[in-house]
Design a protein around this motif. Structure first.
Motif, PDB file in Angstrom:
ATOM      1  N   THR A  96      17.485  11.421  -8.212  1.00  0.00           N
ATOM      2  CA  THR A  96      16.410  11.963  -8.911  1.00  0.00           C
ATOM      3  C   THR A  96      15.573  11.076  -9.507  1.00  0.00           C
ATOM      4  OG1 THR A  96      17.936  13.994  -9.555  1.00  0.00           O
ATOM      5  CG2 THR A  96      16.092  13.600 -11.072  1.00  0.00           C
ATOM      6  N   LEU A  97      15.975   9.876  -9.796  1.00  0.00           N
ATOM      7  CA  LEU A  97      14.973   8.798 -10.398  1.00  0.00           C
ATOM      8  C   LEU A  97      14.138   8.368  -9.223  1.00  0.00           C
ATOM      9  CD1 LEU A  97      17.649   6.842 -12.727  1.00  0.00           C
ATOM     10  CD2 LEU A  97      15.771   8.412 -13.426  1.00  0.00           C
ATOM     11  N   GLN A  98      14.902   8.164  -8.010  1.00  0.00           N
ATOM     12  CA  GLN A  98      14.069   7.897  -6.826  1.00  0.00           C
ATOM     13  C   GLN A  98      13.067   8.753  -6.259  1.00  0.00           C
ATOM     14  OE1 GLN A  98      17.528   7.282  -4.301  1.00  0.00           O
ATOM     15  NE2 GLN A  98      17.819   4.942  -4.764  1.00  0.00           N
ATOM     16  N   ILE A  99      13.347   9.935  -6.495  1.00  0.00           N
ATOM     17  CA  ILE A  99      12.124  10.999  -5.993  1.00  0.00           C
ATOM     18  C   ILE A  99      11.176  10.971  -7.103  1.00  0.00           C
ATOM     19  CG2 ILE A  99      11.794  13.458  -5.512  1.00  0.00           C
ATOM     20  CD1 ILE A  99      14.625  13.717  -4.555  1.00  0.00           C
ATOM     21  N   GLN A 100      11.461  11.022  -8.462  1.00  0.00           N
ATOM     22  CA  GLN A 100      10.399  10.956  -9.490  1.00  0.00           C
ATOM     23  C   GLN A 100       9.669   9.747  -9.345  1.00  0.00           C
ATOM     24  OE1 GLN A 100      12.827  11.476 -13.004  1.00  0.00           O
ATOM     25  NE2 GLN A 100      13.178  13.690 -12.927  1.00  0.00           N
ATOM     26  N   GLU A 101      10.198   8.761  -9.289  1.00  0.00           N
ATOM     27  CA  GLU A 101       9.538   7.338  -8.824  1.00  0.00           C
ATOM     28  C   GLU A 101       8.353   7.500  -7.966  1.00  0.00           C
ATOM     29  OE1 GLU A 101       7.868   3.673 -10.396  1.00  0.00           O
ATOM     30  OE2 GLU A 101       8.859   5.363 -11.289  1.00  0.00           O
ATOM     31  N   ALA A 102       8.858   8.206  -6.730  1.00  0.00           N
ATOM     32  CA  ALA A 102       7.894   8.131  -5.511  1.00  0.00           C
ATOM     33  C   ALA A 102       6.806   9.005  -6.033  1.00  0.00           C
ATOM     34  CB  ALA A 102       8.948   8.687  -4.438  1.00  0.00           C
ATOM     35  N   LYS A 103       7.294  10.117  -6.549  1.00  0.00           N
ATOM     36  CA  LYS A 103       5.983  10.986  -6.890  1.00  0.00           C
ATOM     37  C   LYS A 103       4.787  10.527  -7.717  1.00  0.00           C
ATOM     38  CE  LYS A 103       8.651  15.399  -5.581  1.00  0.00           C
ATOM     39  NZ  LYS A 103       8.858  16.823  -6.090  1.00  0.00           N
ATOM     40  N   ALA A 104       5.621   9.634  -8.729  1.00  0.00           N
ATOM     41  CA  ALA A 104       4.767   8.846  -9.767  1.00  0.00           C
ATOM     42  C   ALA A 104       3.726   7.845  -9.097  1.00  0.00           C
ATOM     43  CB  ALA A 104       5.546   8.310 -10.738  1.00  0.00           C
ATOM     44  N   ASN A 105       4.216   7.788  -7.763  1.00  0.00           N
ATOM     45  CA  ASN A 105       3.254   6.870  -7.041  1.00  0.00           C
ATOM     46  C   ASN A 105       2.640   7.489  -5.661  1.00  0.00           C
ATOM     47  OD1 ASN A 105       3.741   3.479  -7.626  1.00  0.00           O
ATOM     48  ND2 ASN A 105       5.622   4.871  -8.254  1.00  0.00           N
ATOM     49  N   ASP A 106       2.437   8.782  -6.033  1.00  0.00           N
ATOM     50  CA  ASP A 106       1.709   9.848  -5.063  1.00  0.00           C
ATOM     51  C   ASP A 106       2.446   9.468  -3.614  1.00  0.00           C
ATOM     52  OD1 ASP A 106      -0.411  10.459  -6.741  1.00  0.00           O
ATOM     53  OD2 ASP A 106      -1.304   8.469  -6.542  1.00  0.00           O
ATOM     54  N   ILE A 107       3.853   9.551  -3.700  1.00  0.00           N
ATOM     55  CA  ILE A 107       4.436   9.622  -2.664  1.00  0.00           C
ATOM     56  C   ILE A 107       5.347  10.887  -2.520  1.00  0.00           C
ATOM     57  CG2 ILE A 107       6.350   8.595  -1.080  1.00  0.00           C
ATOM     58  CD1 ILE A 107       5.543   5.955  -2.190  1.00  0.00           C
ATOM     59  N   THR A 108       4.955  11.790  -1.598  1.00  0.00           N
ATOM     60  CA  THR A 108       5.525  12.942  -1.214  1.00  0.00           C
ATOM     61  C   THR A 108       6.193  13.072   0.432  1.00  0.00           C
ATOM     62  OG1 THR A 108       3.796  14.139  -0.774  1.00  0.00           O
ATOM     63  CG2 THR A 108       4.531  14.155  -2.886  1.00  0.00           C
ATOM     64  N   VAL A 109       7.211  13.594   0.325  1.00  0.00           N
ATOM     65  CA  VAL A 109       7.829  13.833   1.801  1.00  0.00           C
ATOM     66  C   VAL A 109       7.603  15.532   2.179  1.00  0.00           C
ATOM     67  CG1 VAL A 109       9.779  13.826   3.288  1.00  0.00           C
ATOM     68  CG2 VAL A 109       9.503  12.261   1.382  1.00  0.00           C
ATOM     69  N   ASP A 110       6.756  15.514   2.986  1.00  0.00           N
ATOM     70  CA  ASP A 110       6.488  17.207   3.518  1.00  0.00           C
ATOM     71  C   ASP A 110       7.545  17.876   4.253  1.00  0.00           C
ATOM     72  OD1 ASP A 110       6.243  16.585   6.203  1.00  0.00           O
ATOM     73  OD2 ASP A 110       4.102  15.862   6.103  1.00  0.00           O
ATOM     74  N   LYS A 111       7.573  19.106   4.324  1.00  0.00           N
ATOM     75  CA  LYS A 111       8.588  19.733   4.878  1.00  0.00           C
ATOM     76  C   LYS A 111       8.943  19.489   6.134  1.00  0.00           C
ATOM     77  CE  LYS A 111      10.014  24.795   5.444  1.00  0.00           C
ATOM     78  NZ  LYS A 111      10.052  24.693   6.584  1.00  0.00           N
ATOM     79  N   LYS A 112       7.860  19.084   6.943  1.00  0.00           N
ATOM     80  CA  LYS A 112       8.025  19.126   8.467  1.00  0.00           C
ATOM     81  C   LYS A 112       8.792  17.789   8.515  1.00  0.00           C
ATOM     82  CE  LYS A 112       5.477  18.074  12.548  1.00  0.00           C
ATOM     83  NZ  LYS A 112       4.207  18.131  13.515  1.00  0.00           N
TER      84      LYS A 112
END
Length: 435
Positions: A96-112
């Motif tokens: 969860t911390l890793q996903i949150q930190e990635a999103k805080a840095n405008d990194i998202t993983v798309d569904k595809k």
């Protein structure tokens, strides 16, 4: 946890010396006569938590636990399942911390991307995505849990690539190649590792947990399952595989232990400045020298099958006579004559790599010269056989690793160190509420 493979190992346990525990106590400024104030809070180990407002439920934990058990085909004792549940909660917090930190840095993983990875995982287990979805439900997990794990791994990997810039010069690579050439003929080792970080207050807990892992391995739990489940190293997705390394490439604490080990052994917990490691030695060889296990051999297999209903006593007598007769073989040309006298079957096996055979057979074949015969082997209830070495093509000399291979290995090691520091900082700054 996506590509499971079993690995047998022999455990060699090392305990944490009392003087180390004393040093840990000193570093925490603990009094000699320790008094605990207040009552223990039973909630701290419960399988629910809120991580910076993201809720991890008991269902999340159970589904991930069931996924691990199902993918690894494990049969855990109740106490082992409880321990896994606690570990999974910690992993879900980190995820969860890793996903949150990635999103805080405008990194998202798309569904595809998640769909593609999910399909590859399903294929690894000989299922299409729909079949895999049904199987996950049957073992008590869910597609949602696996997709969350995939998202976490992809997002964290992307963040690491953005944040961490490892600059390895050509001069450094040339120096490594020169050292390799100078080290020709010295030992190198194929090592697997489980690493766990430990602050001084958790050192004893982490070391004790590794000793429990060794106990599990004695009962048949594969090393790579434990690495994929418990290791904090970036090699966890490869079952802890560090590849072929020379002692100089390892931390001093690990290098000293590896040099004393035999292939198939496990050692740990080994104390490091930032935590503890447990290592498994799979193989050893000499730097830039041909590996005897890569030799290709031609064999003649001589076998006698035991009639149905043969008693153990009768089978032992037949095997003893078989061993006596086959010990007189002095080349593959002798095989037809001996086979006729024993009413035995002959099968020719050509162009086989020694390393592709079971370890017990490898160990018998490696010292043989052409024309020599192995000791008998087989199963009392089925048959007994020997192998005669008819020909052997020695392997070519090993080549130096390419500059790109050296660069990639160094990048992996250094990225792993930086990633551990990043995750440590995220844990320190997080607001985690256990429920």
């Amino acid at each position: 946890m996506f590509a499971m493979a079993g690995m047998a190992s022999t455990a060699v346990a090392q305990t944490v010396p009392e003087q180390d525990i004393g040093a840990i106590a000193a570093s925490l400024d603990l009094p000699a006569n320790l008094t605990i104030f207040g009552k223990a809070d039973p909630a701290v180990r419960k399988a629910t938590a809120v991580v910076n407002d993201w809720v991890i439920t008991g269902t999340d934990v159970e589904q991930r636990v069931n996924q691990i058990i199902g993918l690894n085909k494990l049969n855990l004792k109740p106490a082992e399942r409880d321990e896994l549940r606690v570990t999974v909660l910690r992993q879900l917090i980190d995820e969860t911390l890793q996903i949150q930190e990635a999103k805080a840095n405008d990194i998202t993983v798309d569904k595809k991307e998640i769909d593609q990875t999910y399909a590859r995982v399903a294929k690894n287990f000989a299922k299409d995505p729909d079949q895999f979805r049904v199987w996950l439900r049957q073992v008590g997990s869910s597609e949602r849990s696996l997709r969350r794990q995939i998202e976490g791994e992809l997002a964290w990997g992307r963040l690491l690539r953005r944040r961490i810039d490892i600059n390895i010069s050509d001069a450094e690579i040339k120096e490594i190649i020169r050292n390799l050439e100078a080290s020709k003929g010295t030992e190198e080792y194929h090592v697997f590792e489980i690493y766990q970080s430990a602050t001084p207050d958790r050192a004893l807990e982490v070391a004790t947990g590794m000793q429990r892992m060794i106990a599990q391995m004695r009962e048949g739990t594969p090393f790579d399952y434990l690495a994929r489940t418990y290791s904090e190293s970036s090699t966890k997705s490869q079952g802890g595989d560090l590849g072929w390394v020379r002692p100089a490439m390892l931390p001093d604490e690990l290098a000293e232990v590896v040099k004393t080990m035999e292939p198939g052994q496990v050692a740990g917990p080994i104390e490091l400045p930032t935590g503890f490691s447990m290592i498994y030695l799979a193989e050893e060889r000499k730097v830039l020298m041909p590996d005897p296990k890569d030799a290709k051999v031609s064999l003649r297999q001589l076998s006698i099958r035991f009639p149905k209903g043969t008693s153990e006593e009768q089978a032992t007598a037949l095997a003893t006579e078989f061993a006596k007769q086959t010990s007189t073989i002095h080349g593959c040309g002798d095989v037809p004559k001996i086979a006729a006298s024993l009413n035995a079957e002959i099968a020719d096996r050509d162009n086989l790599a020694i390393r592709d055979m079971p370890p017990a057979i490898q160990n018998m074949l490696l010292p043989l010269q052409v024309g020599q015969v192995t000791r008998p082997f087989g199963a009392i209830e089925e048959s007994v056989s020997v192998l005669v070495l008819c020909g052997r093509d020695e392997p070519a000399s090993a080549n130096l690793p390419s500059p790109d291979q050296i660069r990639n290995q160094l990048e992996d090691v250094r990225t792993n160190v930086r990633a551990q520091r990043m995750l440590r900082d995220l844990r320190r700054d997080a607001l985690v509420e256990y429920r």
